[in-house]
Design a protein around this motif. Structure first.
Motif, PDB file in Angstrom:
ATOM      1  N   HIS A 107       0.828  -1.212   0.000  1.00 15.87           N
ATOM      2  CA  HIS A 107       0.000   0.000   0.000  1.00 15.87           C
ATOM      3  C   HIS A 107       0.864   1.265   0.000  1.00 15.87           C
ATOM      4  N   ASP A 116      -7.805  -2.349  -0.290  1.00 13.77           N
ATOM      5  CA  ASP A 116      -8.585  -3.117   0.675  1.00 13.77           C
ATOM      6  C   ASP A 116     -10.071  -2.854   0.431  1.00 13.77           C
ATOM      7  N   ASP A 166      -5.369 -11.860   5.247  1.00  8.56           N
ATOM      8  CA  ASP A 166      -5.747 -10.444   5.163  1.00  8.56           C
ATOM      9  C   ASP A 166      -6.923 -10.385   4.172  1.00  8.56           C
ATOM     10  N   HIS A 169      -7.779  -7.600   1.527  1.00  8.71           N
ATOM     11  CA  HIS A 169      -6.634  -7.083   0.768  1.00  8.71           C
ATOM     12  C   HIS A 169      -6.465  -7.749  -0.610  1.00  8.71           C
TER      13      HIS A 169
HETATM   14 ZN   LIG Z   1      -4.273  -4.196   2.322  1.00 12.66          ZN
END
Ligand SMILES: [Zn+2]
Length: 174
Positions: A107, A116, A166, A169
């Protein structure tokens, strides 16, 4: 039962556009394709409207996020304040949400290599739901097979074999 379609207000539309403008064009394009397919499916829309909660994140912001689950709420507050971020809740402050320090996350590039996703609900709340994100991940991979999802880093179609999931993501690296 009639359902009102979930729509973004002007402010939300502007912030979505601003976030996507700071993401790699191929990733933003894939997101747009996946979003379009999602919005065209009434059953999927019952799970909410996908939104980008994060695209580019500065190194200072990354350090503030890294501090969650590792530093005191007050230190997290100071780090967030220094880069203009609102405070997180006490519960969020206790949670480790990243293993990357400032500069290490995908990011932290500009344009960002990662974004995200969460789902906006009809009541205006934002939900991070793994099942909904799994369905969105399929659309993202269908839109661009180079995309890696944070709940399936090794891209084998399984989420259970990952050490760190995650779920919101998505990234396009290289
Ligand atoms: Zn992320």
């Amino acid at each position: 039962m009639a359902t009102t379609p979930i729509q973004l207000n002007k402010t939300q539309q502007a912030s979505q556009a601003a976030r996507l403008a700071q993401v790699r064009p191929e990733l933003a394009t894939a997101y747009g394709v996946a979003l379009g397919r999602w919005m065209g499916d009434r059953k999927l829309m019952l799970l909410g409207l996908p939104i980008v909660t994060q695209g580019y994140r500065s190194s200072a912001e990354q350090d503030a996020v890294f501090a969650q689950g590792r530093e005191t709420p007050y230190q997290i507050h100071l780090l967030r304040k220094a880069c203009g971020l609102d405070d997180v809740s006490a519960a969020e402050a206790k949670l480790i949400v990243t293993y990357k320090r400032g500069g290490q996350s995908n990011h932290n590039h500009l344009p960002s290599w990662a974004l995200d996703v969460a789902h906006l609900q009809a009541d205006g709340s934002v939900k991070w739901d793994n099942a909904a994100l799994l369905l969105f991940a399929r659309l993202m991979r269908a839109a661009d097979e180079r995309i890696t999802w944070g709940a399936d880093w090794d891209r084998d179609g399984q989420t259970v074999d990952e050490h760190f999931q995650d779920w919101p993501h998505f990234e396009l690296v290289g």
